[in-house]
Design a protein around this motif. Sequence first.
Motif, short mmCIF file in Angstrom:
data_model
loop_
_atom_site.label_atom_id
_atom_site.label_comp_id
_atom_site.label_asym_id
_atom_site.label_seq_id
_atom_site.Cartn_x
_atom_site.Cartn_y
_atom_site.Cartn_z
N ARG A 47 -8.18 0.97 3.89
CA ARG A 47 -8.07 0.71 2.45
C ARG A 47 -9.01 1.61 1.66
O ARG A 47 -8.72 1.94 0.51
CB ARG A 47 -8.34 -0.77 2.16
N GLY A 51 -7.79 4.24 -1.09
CA GLY A 51 -8.28 4.08 -2.44
C GLY A 51 -8.11 2.66 -2.97
O GLY A 51 -8.29 2.40 -4.15
N PHE A 52 -7.74 1.72 -2.10
CA PHE A 52 -7.59 0.33 -2.53
C PHE A 52 -8.94 -0.33 -2.71
O PHE A 52 -9.09 -1.28 -3.45
CB PHE A 52 -6.77 -0.46 -1.51
N ALA A 54 -13.20 0.69 -3.07
CA ALA A 54 -14.16 1.76 -3.23
C ALA A 54 -15.30 1.54 -2.24
O ALA A 54 -15.77 0.42 -2.10
CB ALA A 54 -14.70 1.77 -4.65
#
Lengths: 350, 259, 359, 297
Positions: A47, A51-52, A54
Motif C-alpha cells: 500500500r 500510494g494508499f 504514506a
Amino acid sequence: MSGVEVRAVSKRYGAASVLDAVDARFPEGRFTSLLGPSGSGKTTLLRIIGGFVAPDGGRVVIGGADVTAVPLWKRRIGMVFQSYALFPHMTVAQNVAYGLNRRGIRGAAARAEVGRALELVHLTGFDARRPKQLSGGQQQRVALARAIVTKPRVLLLDEPLSALDRRLRQNMQIELKRIQRESGLTTIFVTHDQEEALTLSDTVAILDRGRIVQEGAPADIYEHPRTSFAAAFLGDANFFRGTVRGEAIDTPAGPIRIAGALPAPGTAVTVAVRPEKMTLLSAGPDPAGNVIDATLREIIYAGAVSTFLLTGSDGAEIKVLSQNRDLAGPAPGARVRLAWAPAHTVLLAD
Amino acid sequence: MIPLGRLTLALILVFLYAPVVVMIVMAFNESDLYALPLQPSLKWFTALAGNEKLIDASRNSVLIAVITAVLGTAIGTLAALALARHAFRGRSVLQLLLLPPIAIPWLITGTAMLVFFYWTGIGRGLHAMILGHVALAIPYVVLVVGTGLQGLRSDLEEAAMSLGSTPVHAFFAITLPLLAPSLIAAALFAFAVSLDQFVVSYFLATPGVSTLPVEIYTSIRKGFTPEINAVSTLLLGASVMLFLVFAVLTRMGEADERR
Amino acid sequence: MVVRLDRRQFTQTMGAGLAATAWGLGPVRAADKTITVLNWQGYGTDEKFAVKKFQEMTGYEVKHDYYNAEPEMLTKLRTNPGAYDVAILNTARDSQAQAENLIDAIDLTKVPNAAGLADTFKTHPNITIDGKTYGVPWVWGMNALAVRRDKVTGVDSYNVFTDPAYVGRCALFDDAVTGIAMAALLTGQNINNPADMKKIGDTLKTFKKNVKLLWSSEDEWNKAFGGGAFDISVYWSGAVARSQKLHNLAVDFLIPKEGAIGWLDNLCLPATSTKKEQGLAFINYMIDPKFYVDWVTGSGAPASANSAAMNELPATDLNRQIHKPEYLSKIQFMGTLPDDRRQAYNDLWEEVKAYYAHS
Amino acid sequence: MADTATGATLPQPSRGGWRILALLAPAYGWLLLTVFLPLCAMLVFSFLKTTPFGSRQPLVFTFKNYLAFVDRPYLVNVAWTSLQLGLWTTGLCAALGLPAAIALARATRGRTRQVLFLLTILPFWTNGLVRVFSWTMLLREGGLLDQAVHLVWPGAGSLSLLYSFPAVVIGLVHAYLPYMILTCYLSVVGIEDGLIDAARSLGARTPAVFTTVILPLCLPGLVSGAILIFVPVIGAFMEPRILGGRIGVTMGTVIEDQFTSAYNWPLGAALSFTMLAAVLVIFAAFSGVLRKRLAVA
C-alpha cells in the motif's frame, strides 16, 4: 514500465512498528511476491508502494523517479484488491473503462482497449454484466483487466486469489502468470500462500515482523533458506541443533555433515533438511552421507505422496515426504533409518 | 422468516395508513365535527380555495421543506462522511452532540432559538425558520447516511483513485451513486421532519409568514375543521407528485432492478 | 468595492437568497397600510366581515398573529418590538404587561364607543394602574359548568366532580388558574389569593375518579363532547353559546351555588406600535355595538363589556340568557396575580395533574 | 451511539485534519449557531430562579430547579410513566420494524422495493397533529375501530382505547415506527446474500440464521433506530396530551407546561437537561455492552 525501489521505508501505527527501514528492489518486468504471515507488514508495504498509505520515513522510487510525495491517483499503478473492489453500480465494461476514461481515453478507442483487456482475461461478451452477476473467478479477472488496461507502470496484487476455491485458484495462477508474461508488467504480489508465491514469482521476498529476511529466486530461497523462519515459512523443514565438532555437527540425533564449509569448531548451529530430501532406508548397508535412527509414528497417505511422521532418537519430531513407488513399507511403530545427502543439509544463519 | 416478514410488512402498512386514510376520508365528509356516518361532500375543498392564508402557509411549508431537504442532506452527509470514514480524537463527542437536537424537546429548542435569534439580531422569519429546520434535520441525516456508509466498503474509492481519480472525483463517481439510497432516504426524512415541524416554525414565524403546521396548531383553539384535512390531503398529493417527478427524472431504482 | 455585512444582514441575505431561488414567499407585509393584531385565533378580531369592514372604513388591512397561552402572548410582545398594533389581553395580565412597558396607557376620550362601557368594567382594578387606564374592556365571560342536556340533572355544585354517579364522565379545563379558582370557590376562599393552598390541592385530588380528560381548547372540547367522551365539564360561557349554535350540541351552562370564575379581556395598545392612531381606531371598532351584534349572530361571542352592545341583542338571544346581569354578583373575577403566587398555582396544578395520571 | 468506524486510512494523513474539519464545519457550525448556543443560554436559564425574560425581579441563581425530583416527588411517577412509554414504544417499534425491514430488503427487488419503501415514509408527509387527531377518530368509543370490530364481531363491546396508556403507545409507535424501519433497512441491505447462504450451508435453521447472522448485523440499525425513537418519545407531549386524556401526563407535557402556561422556563429547562443527562447515561451504559457485541459480530 519500470522497476520499483523502496529505500528505508518505515511505518508505525501508534506504538506498533509495522515496517522497519525496509529496503527492496522490484526489477522491471519481473513478478515479485511479498510473502509473509499476517502482520508481517507485506500489505502495508504494498500500500505504501501504491500510494494508499504514506510512509513515516523512507522513499519510494518508480522508474527512477521518487514518487513518495506523488498522490495515489497520479502514480499510474494498477491494483487488484483482495475484495476485487469492483464498482457494483457499473457494468463490466464500465468498470474496465473507468481508468481509461480518467486518462482521457473515451469512445471507440476506449471500447477497443476494453475489448482487448477482456479478451486477455477470457471474458469477451461479458461487457454488459454487473459484478453481482459474475462468479468469484470472473470478478477477479475483471479486476485484473481493469488494473492492466491502463498500462500501468506497476501492477500491485493484494492476495487476489485468496477468496477463490482451490481448483479455481490453480487455474487463476496459470492465467495470472500468462497475463503477466504477455503484458510484461512489473508485478508485485502479496500473499501468505507459499505455494502460490513459488509457482508465480520470478523473485520472492519473505517478510517477517516488518523486515525483509530473504529475497531471491523461488528455487534459490527454497533450497537455501537463510533463517529458520524462512525455512519453516517456505515449505516444511526438519531442524537439528548442535555444535560444530571436527568435520561434522554433533546433534542429539547423531553427527550431521554438510556440503559447504563449517564454522569454527565449538560454534552452536542449526541446520534444516527438507522432508522430501530424506529417504527411509530399507534393510541393507547405509549409503554415504547422513544417516540417523528414528521411530515411525504415523503415515499420512495422500495419493501420489505420503507423509511419514517420525520421532528422532532425541525425541524430536521429523517429517519425511515420499513418493508412493512401493506398496510395501514399514508400519507405524517400526524402527527405521533416515538418510540424506550432505548437500541437502542447509546451514542456517540463526 | 420472509413470509412472516411480508405479513408484518402488510400489517404495518395497514397500521401506518389507517390514520392517513381517516384524514383523507374526513376531508370529504360534510360534518365539521368529524361526525359519522359519512356524508360525502367537497365543501371543505371549496372552502379551502377561498382560504388564502392556508394556501400561502402550505406553499411556505413545501418551500421550507424542499430547502431543508437539500441543505440538510448536503451538510449532514459531509459530517457523516467525516464521522464514519475517519478516526480522530473527539469523534465520539461529536457523535454525542447530535443527540441534544433530538433529545431536547423541540419546544425548548424552539424557545431557545427564539430568544437567541432575538438577542443576536437574526430575528424571525423565513430565514430563521430555514436555519432552525435544517439544524433539526442534520442529526437525522447524519444517522441515516452514517448507517448507509457502514455498508459501503472504502476500498472502492481507493480502487477509483488507483485508476486515476482524484479523491473528489472518486467521491462523486463512486461513493455518491452507491450512497444514493441512503441519501434519498435521508432527504425524505429531512423533508418529513421539516414538513411536520411546528414548534420551531411557530416561534420563528413572523405575522403573515407562517407554515401549515403553525396554522394547524393555532387553529386548534378555534376549531380544527376538515379544511385542515383537505389541505393536508392536497399537500400529501403534491408531495407525492413532487417525489414521482424526481424519481422519474433520476430514474431511481433502475440500477437496482438489474442487479 | 468592499461589501461588509453584519451577521444580521448576512443571515437575512442568505435567507432571502434561499427564498428567492424558489418560487416566492408568502405574502410580504406591505409596508404601510396594515395593522397587526395579536390575539387568540378565531376570537372576534379576525372575523372576516370585521376585517373587511375595517378596511372599508379606514383603508387599513388587518393582519393577525396568534398565541396559544398568555405567557406566550407576553413573549411575543417582548421579542417583536414594533410588530403589533393591537393586543388582546386578559385583564389579569395588564399590570404585568404595564410593568414591563409593553403596553401604553389609553385615553378613553379618544375612543368614542367607550362611552357605552359598563362602569364596573370601565374602572375595573385590573386595568387601572396608577390612575391610568391601560386597556379598553372588550368582552367578559364566566368559567362554570357545562352539562349534557337530558342526561345530567339537578347539578348545583362543583361537588359533582366527586359524585359517584359521574365516575369517568367529567372533564376539567387544563388551566392552573381555573382549576385552583374552582377549588377555591368550593372551599369558600378568594380565588385570587386563597389562604389554604393545601386544602385546594386536596380538594382537586378528590376529583380523580370522575375526571376522564383535561381539555385545553374549545375545539378539543367540542369534539370530545360531541363524541360522548364526557357529560360534565368546566367550560366557558361564551363557548357554550357557540357549541349550541354552531355545532348543535345538547349542552347547558349552569352556575353552581359556589359561584363562577369571571374574566375580562381588554384591547391594549402595544407600546412599540408605530400606528397607534389606527390601533385606537380598531379598538373603537371592536367595542362598536354593531360589530358585537354581528359577531354574536355570526359565530357566537362572550358578553360584551359595552352595555350598549349587550342591549342591542334581542332579549331571547342565547348570549343574553347565559350572561344574565344577576350572575355578576355570583362571579369572582380573575385578578392580577403576583409572580410567586402564579407560580404556586402552576406548581400545584402540575402536581394535581400528575396525581390524576398516576394509576 | 453506535461506533461507525471502518478504520480506513487516509491517503494523505497530513491533509486529513483539514479535510475532516472541512467536512464537519458546515454541520457543526450550523448546529452551533442554531442549537448549541441557544441551548447554552437555556442551560444558564435553568439555574435561574425565575424566567429572565420579562421578570421584574433581579436575576437570582439557584440549583433549586435541579432538585425538582426531590421537591416534587410526584415527578418520579411522571418520569416512570415516560420511561414506560419510551420502552414500550421502542420495543414495539423494534419488534415490528425489524421484520418489516428484512422483508422489505430481502423479499422484494428493484422498483417494488423502492415503492414499498416510499410507502412506509409517505404517511409522514402529513402533519403530525392531523395524524394524532385522526387516531382519536379511530380510537374513541364508537369510533372507526369499534365500528370495524363490530362488523366482524357484532356482539363485541367497545374497545374504548382513547384516553388510555395503550392509546398513547399506539400514537407514538405510529409516529416513530418509520425511523426503525429505515435504519434497520439500511443495515439489512448491506448483508450479502452469500452470508446467509453460508450460514444455511453450515446447517443453521431459520431462527438460528436470524439470531446468529442477521441480528448481529442489524444491530447498528437497531441501535440507531432505538436512539431516534426512545429519545424523542421521552420528551413527546402531543400524543400523551391528545390521546392520553387524564393519564397523559409525561415529562414532555410537564416540560411543555413550564414553557407555555406556567411560564417557568428555568424549571422546564432544568427538567429537560436532567432528562438529557439520564438519556446519555442510559446510552453510555448500553454502548459499552453494544461495542462488545459488535466486536464479536
